[in-house]
Design a protein around this motif. Structure first.
Motif, PDB file in Angstrom:
ATOM      1  N   GLY A   2      50.421 -13.489  35.836  1.00  0.00           N
ATOM      2  CA  GLY A   2      49.429 -12.463  35.451  1.00  0.00           C
ATOM      3  C   GLY A   2      49.768 -12.312  33.999  1.00  0.00           C
ATOM      4  O   GLY A   2      50.404 -12.568  33.238  1.00  0.00           O
ATOM      5  N   PRO A   3      48.859 -11.081  33.712  1.00  0.00           N
ATOM      6  CA  PRO A   3      48.952 -10.745  32.055  1.00  0.00           C
ATOM      7  C   PRO A   3      50.383 -10.538  31.623  1.00  0.00           C
ATOM      8  O   PRO A   3      51.236  -9.827  32.230  1.00  0.00           O
ATOM      9  CB  PRO A   3      48.121  -9.464  32.126  1.00  0.00           C
ATOM     10  N   GLY A   4      50.662 -11.290  30.321  1.00  0.00           N
ATOM     11  CA  GLY A   4      51.875 -11.057  29.856  1.00  0.00           C
ATOM     12  C   GLY A   4      52.989 -12.110  30.276  1.00  0.00           C
ATOM     13  O   GLY A   4      54.016 -12.170  29.467  1.00  0.00           O
ATOM     14  N   SER A   5      52.640 -12.682  31.068  1.00  0.00           N
ATOM     15  CA  SER A   5      53.757 -13.610  31.994  1.00  0.00           C
ATOM     16  C   SER A   5      53.685 -14.932  30.939  1.00  0.00           C
ATOM     17  O   SER A   5      54.924 -15.396  30.932  1.00  0.00           O
ATOM     18  CB  SER A   5      53.314 -13.907  33.376  1.00  0.00           C
ATOM     19  N   HIS A   6      52.877 -15.448  30.303  1.00  0.00           N
ATOM     20  CA  HIS A   6      52.654 -16.656  29.423  1.00  0.00           C
ATOM     21  C   HIS A   6      51.318 -16.400  28.418  1.00  0.00           C
ATOM     22  O   HIS A   6      50.651 -15.514  29.034  1.00  0.00           O
ATOM     23  CB  HIS A   6      52.651 -17.738  30.233  1.00  0.00           C
ATOM     24  N   GLY A   7      51.658 -17.076  27.349  1.00  0.00           N
ATOM     25  CA  GLY A   7      50.108 -17.208  26.679  1.00  0.00           C
ATOM     26  C   GLY A   7      50.441 -17.896  25.410  1.00  0.00           C
ATOM     27  O   GLY A   7      51.367 -18.884  25.137  1.00  0.00           O
ATOM     28  N   THR A   8      49.271 -18.045  24.589  1.00  0.00           N
ATOM     29  CA  THR A   8      49.287 -19.153  23.548  1.00  0.00           C
ATOM     30  C   THR A   8      48.323 -18.282  22.585  1.00  0.00           C
ATOM     31  O   THR A   8      47.106 -18.091  22.913  1.00  0.00           O
ATOM     32  CB  THR A   8      48.852 -20.266  23.738  1.00  0.00           C
ATOM     33  N   THR A   9      48.450 -18.584  21.142  1.00  0.00           N
ATOM     34  CA  THR A   9      47.584 -18.137  20.244  1.00  0.00           C
ATOM     35  C   THR A   9      46.207 -19.029  20.250  1.00  0.00           C
ATOM     36  O   THR A   9      45.124 -18.337  20.383  1.00  0.00           O
ATOM     37  CB  THR A   9      48.235 -17.859  18.770  1.00  0.00           C
ATOM     38  N   PHE A  10      46.446 -20.320  20.072  1.00  0.00           N
ATOM     39  CA  PHE A  10      45.405 -21.193  19.812  1.00  0.00           C
ATOM     40  C   PHE A  10      44.786 -21.863  20.971  1.00  0.00           C
ATOM     41  O   PHE A  10      43.686 -22.380  21.229  1.00  0.00           O
ATOM     42  CB  PHE A  10      45.812 -22.142  18.935  1.00  0.00           C
ATOM     43  N   GLY A  11      45.601 -21.819  22.169  1.00  0.00           N
ATOM     44  CA  GLY A  11      45.202 -22.375  23.563  1.00  0.00           C
ATOM     45  C   GLY A  11      43.958 -21.978  23.938  1.00  0.00           C
ATOM     46  O   GLY A  11      43.691 -20.852  24.088  1.00  0.00           O
ATOM     47  N   GLY A  12      42.833 -22.794  24.287  1.00  0.00           N
ATOM     48  CA  GLY A  12      41.737 -22.507  24.781  1.00  0.00           C
ATOM     49  C   GLY A  12      40.678 -22.126  23.760  1.00  0.00           C
ATOM     50  O   GLY A  12      39.731 -21.375  24.025  1.00  0.00           O
ATOM     51  N   ASN A  13      40.780 -22.261  22.530  1.00  0.00           N
ATOM     52  CA  ASN A  13      40.095 -21.893  21.328  1.00  0.00           C
ATOM     53  C   ASN A  13      38.695 -22.457  21.556  1.00  0.00           C
ATOM     54  O   ASN A  13      38.572 -23.658  22.221  1.00  0.00           O
ATOM     55  CB  ASN A  13      40.556 -21.783  19.951  1.00  0.00           C
ATOM     56  N   MET A  14      37.580 -21.953  21.044  1.00  0.00           N
ATOM     57  CA  MET A  14      36.250 -22.540  21.086  1.00  0.00           C
ATOM     58  C   MET A  14      35.885 -23.837  20.656  1.00  0.00           C
ATOM     59  O   MET A  14      35.373 -24.693  21.428  1.00  0.00           O
ATOM     60  CB  MET A  14      35.355 -21.512  20.323  1.00  0.00           C
ATOM     61  N   LEU A  15      36.663 -24.245  19.896  1.00  0.00           N
ATOM     62  CA  LEU A  15      36.526 -25.985  19.274  1.00  0.00           C
ATOM     63  C   LEU A  15      37.153 -26.793  20.231  1.00  0.00           C
ATOM     64  O   LEU A  15      36.533 -27.771  20.503  1.00  0.00           O
ATOM     65  CB  LEU A  15      36.971 -25.906  18.067  1.00  0.00           C
ATOM     66  N   ALA A  16      38.396 -26.272  20.620  1.00  0.00           N
ATOM     67  CA  ALA A  16      39.025 -27.071  21.713  1.00  0.00           C
ATOM     68  C   ALA A  16      38.073 -27.370  22.989  1.00  0.00           C
ATOM     69  O   ALA A  16      38.133 -28.366  23.729  1.00  0.00           O
ATOM     70  CB  ALA A  16      40.242 -26.688  22.066  1.00  0.00           C
ATOM     71  N   MET A  17      37.574 -26.192  23.508  1.00  0.00           N
ATOM     72  CA  MET A  17      36.752 -26.261  24.462  1.00  0.00           C
ATOM     73  C   MET A  17      35.468 -26.993  24.585  1.00  0.00           C
ATOM     74  O   MET A  17      35.134 -27.486  25.512  1.00  0.00           O
ATOM     75  CB  MET A  17      36.438 -24.791  25.097  1.00  0.00           C
ATOM     76  N   ALA A  18      34.904 -26.893  23.481  1.00  0.00           N
ATOM     77  CA  ALA A  18      33.543 -27.854  23.326  1.00  0.00           C
ATOM     78  C   ALA A  18      33.920 -29.158  23.338  1.00  0.00           C
ATOM     79  O   ALA A  18      33.327 -29.857  23.865  1.00  0.00           O
ATOM     80  CB  ALA A  18      33.021 -27.297  21.678  1.00  0.00           C
ATOM     81  N   ALA A  19      35.010 -29.482  22.794  1.00  0.00           N
ATOM     82  CA  ALA A  19      35.513 -31.122  22.941  1.00  0.00           C
ATOM     83  C   ALA A  19      36.028 -31.285  24.244  1.00  0.00           C
ATOM     84  O   ALA A  19      35.517 -32.392  24.681  1.00  0.00           O
ATOM     85  CB  ALA A  19      36.646 -31.107  22.026  1.00  0.00           C
ATOM     86  N   ALA A  20      36.644 -30.463  25.007  1.00  0.00           N
ATOM     87  CA  ALA A  20      37.155 -30.740  26.373  1.00  0.00           C
ATOM     88  C   ALA A  20      35.878 -30.868  27.421  1.00  0.00           C
ATOM     89  O   ALA A  20      36.035 -31.929  28.050  1.00  0.00           O
ATOM     90  CB  ALA A  20      38.097 -29.720  26.791  1.00  0.00           C
ATOM     91  N   LYS A  21      35.028 -29.933  27.124  1.00  0.00           N
ATOM     92  CA  LYS A  21      33.826 -29.876  28.168  1.00  0.00           C
ATOM     93  C   LYS A  21      33.251 -31.128  27.900  1.00  0.00           C
ATOM     94  O   LYS A  21      32.518 -31.675  28.856  1.00  0.00           O
ATOM     95  CB  LYS A  21      33.111 -28.613  27.879  1.00  0.00           C
ATOM     96  N   ALA A  22      32.620 -31.669  26.455  1.00  0.00           N
ATOM     97  CA  ALA A  22      31.907 -32.657  26.404  1.00  0.00           C
ATOM     98  C   ALA A  22      32.629 -33.936  26.849  1.00  0.00           C
ATOM     99  O   ALA A  22      31.923 -34.849  27.275  1.00  0.00           O
ATOM    100  CB  ALA A  22      31.539 -32.860  24.919  1.00  0.00           C
ATOM    101  N   THR A  23      33.707 -33.977  26.732  1.00  0.00           N
ATOM    102  CA  THR A  23      34.651 -35.085  27.069  1.00  0.00           C
ATOM    103  C   THR A  23      34.719 -35.293  28.585  1.00  0.00           C
ATOM    104  O   THR A  23      34.470 -36.488  29.144  1.00  0.00           O
ATOM    105  CB  THR A  23      36.073 -35.188  26.838  1.00  0.00           C
ATOM    106  N   LEU A  24      34.762 -34.253  29.572  1.00  0.00           N
ATOM    107  CA  LEU A  24      34.796 -34.273  30.760  1.00  0.00           C
ATOM    108  C   LEU A  24      33.369 -34.474  31.513  1.00  0.00           C
ATOM    109  O   LEU A  24      33.213 -35.422  32.464  1.00  0.00           O
ATOM    110  CB  LEU A  24      35.148 -32.907  31.467  1.00  0.00           C
TER     111      LEU A  24
END
Length: 384
Positions: free
Chosen positions: A258-280
């Motif tokens: 749940g909220p606060g249990s884990h996190g990342t500053t950069f994970g899932g940022n817009m550029l990464a998701m654009a690359a991942a979605k197009a790859t998949l």
């Protein structure tokens, strides 16, 4: 003197350009790339669809933080979950981070600590994933490790059959050990690991960092064994060279993250998701994975046929477009000669030559690579 820490045994080659399965160094020498950034550029270098997706996102917004809603994360997660055993995704930046999240989730959800991994495994270089890795050389010099990991022999089905341990939180495994020598798991071993988890109230974690995103001919290698893992980790090929990792898990695990249990500053940022979605979308397009299976079979068949009779070749093994040539001698001298000949390959342990061509490689390029390997290994035997 370099301003970099000497953490890598770098080769004296600087790649400056790449397209598809081929790259050039700063001196203009061309190579056939059967490393793919260590199973990262699965769609070859500068794949047009991924390039267009990143370029389009560059003109919109790069980063907003995970405090905000993110439609690209939702869309990419839906693709991953609808084509896997997962129901929810956590995005990060690498395979080590994905495995770190998996370890944390397993311990938090089960309220137990012990995790079984396997000798010669590789799960990353953070403190937890280093402890999870079944290779002493990765852990040397860092003092006491997390004590909750126990290392079993890979493919030891009988030991799993007799496993009874109420303190077990999870079993974590690779369907094919990549860094451990390109060693595929036996089907019975994989199935017994799943049974052992159910019997002991533990979670099955499948590390698909190297085998995932089409490398073995399915989106994930575990699917070919009919497994139903609780947690799946992915990275490497997910972003076609853009840093991105993902942990997928069953819906019942969501309450433990749940909220606060884990996190990342950069994970899932817009550029990464654009690359991942197009790859998949590219990997899951009709016919793509069938072609990977066909080319993977062709690669292993050609290697076995052309290298048959060479004394130093002990075994050809692998799955899909992930192959290992187990040798009787150290692999690095031959890898260096192959590089001189124009083929980039890498080791998997001291005596294994590892091949990880792009999934978009052609049969002609596979044939070209096999002939270069045959010529170099045959010449090496004559010189000895």
């Amino acid at each position: 003197m370099s301003s970099l820490f000497p953490t890598y045994g770098r080769w004296d080659v600087a790649i400056t350009e790449g397209r598809g399965s081929r790259v050039k160094d700063k001196n203009g020498k061309e190579y056939l790339d059967f490393i793919s950034g260590i199973a990262v550029t699965n769609l070859g270098h500068r794949h047009e669809k991924v390039k267009e997706a990143i370029s389009e996102q560059l003109e919109k917004v790069w980063h907003t933080s995970n405090l905000f809603q993110n439609d690209l994360q939702e869309e990419t997660a839906e693709i991953l979950c609808s084509h896997s055993a997962g129901d929810a995704a956590f995005f990060c930046n690498s395979g080590a981070e994905a495995n770190e999240a998996a370890i944390k989730l397993a311990r938090k959800h089960t309220k137990k600590e012990k995790i079984i991994t396997f000798k010669q495994s590789f799960h990353g270089r953070t403190f937890a994933t280093m402890a999870a890795t079944g290779q002493e050389k990765v852990r040397e010099g860092y003092g006491s490790m997390l004590s909750s990991f126990q290392y079993f022999e890979y493919n030891d089905t009988e030991r799993l059959k007799s496993l009874k341990d109420d303190s077990l939180a999870a079993i974590m495994l690779e369907v094919v050990q990549g860094e451990g020598g390109v060693r595929p798991a036996d089907l019975e071993f994989l199935q017994e690991a799943e049974k052992a988890c159910k019997r002991n109230g533990a979670l099955l974690i499948v590390d698909e960092v190297q085998t995932g995103i089409g490398r073995t001919g399915s989106l994930f290698a575990y699917q070919e064994a009919g497994l139903d893992p609780d947690i799946i980790t992915a990275a490497k090929g997910l972003g076609s060279g853009f840093p991105v990792g993902a942990m997928l898990g069953k819906k019942e695990l969501a309450k433990s993250f749940g909220p606060g249990s884990h996190g990342t500053t950069f994970g899932g940022n817009m550029l990464a998701m654009a690359a991942a979605k197009a790859t998949l979308e590219t990997v899951l397009a009709e016919g793509f994975l069938e072609e990977v299976k066909e080319k993977g079979s062709y690669l292993l068949t050609e290697l076995k046929k052309e290298l048959d009779g060479l004394d130093q070749v002990e075994e050809i093994r692998g799955k899909g477009l992930m192959a290992g040539i187990a040798c009787s001698e150290k692999a690095m001298p031959m890898i260096e000669k192959l590089r001189e000949a124009g083929l980039l390959v890498l080791p998997a342990g001291e005596k294994v030559i590892r091949l990880l061509p792009p999934l978009t490689v052609s049969k002609e390029e596979i044939g070209e690579a096999v002939q270069m390997i045959k010529n170099v290994l045959a010449k090496s035997e004559v010189e000895v």
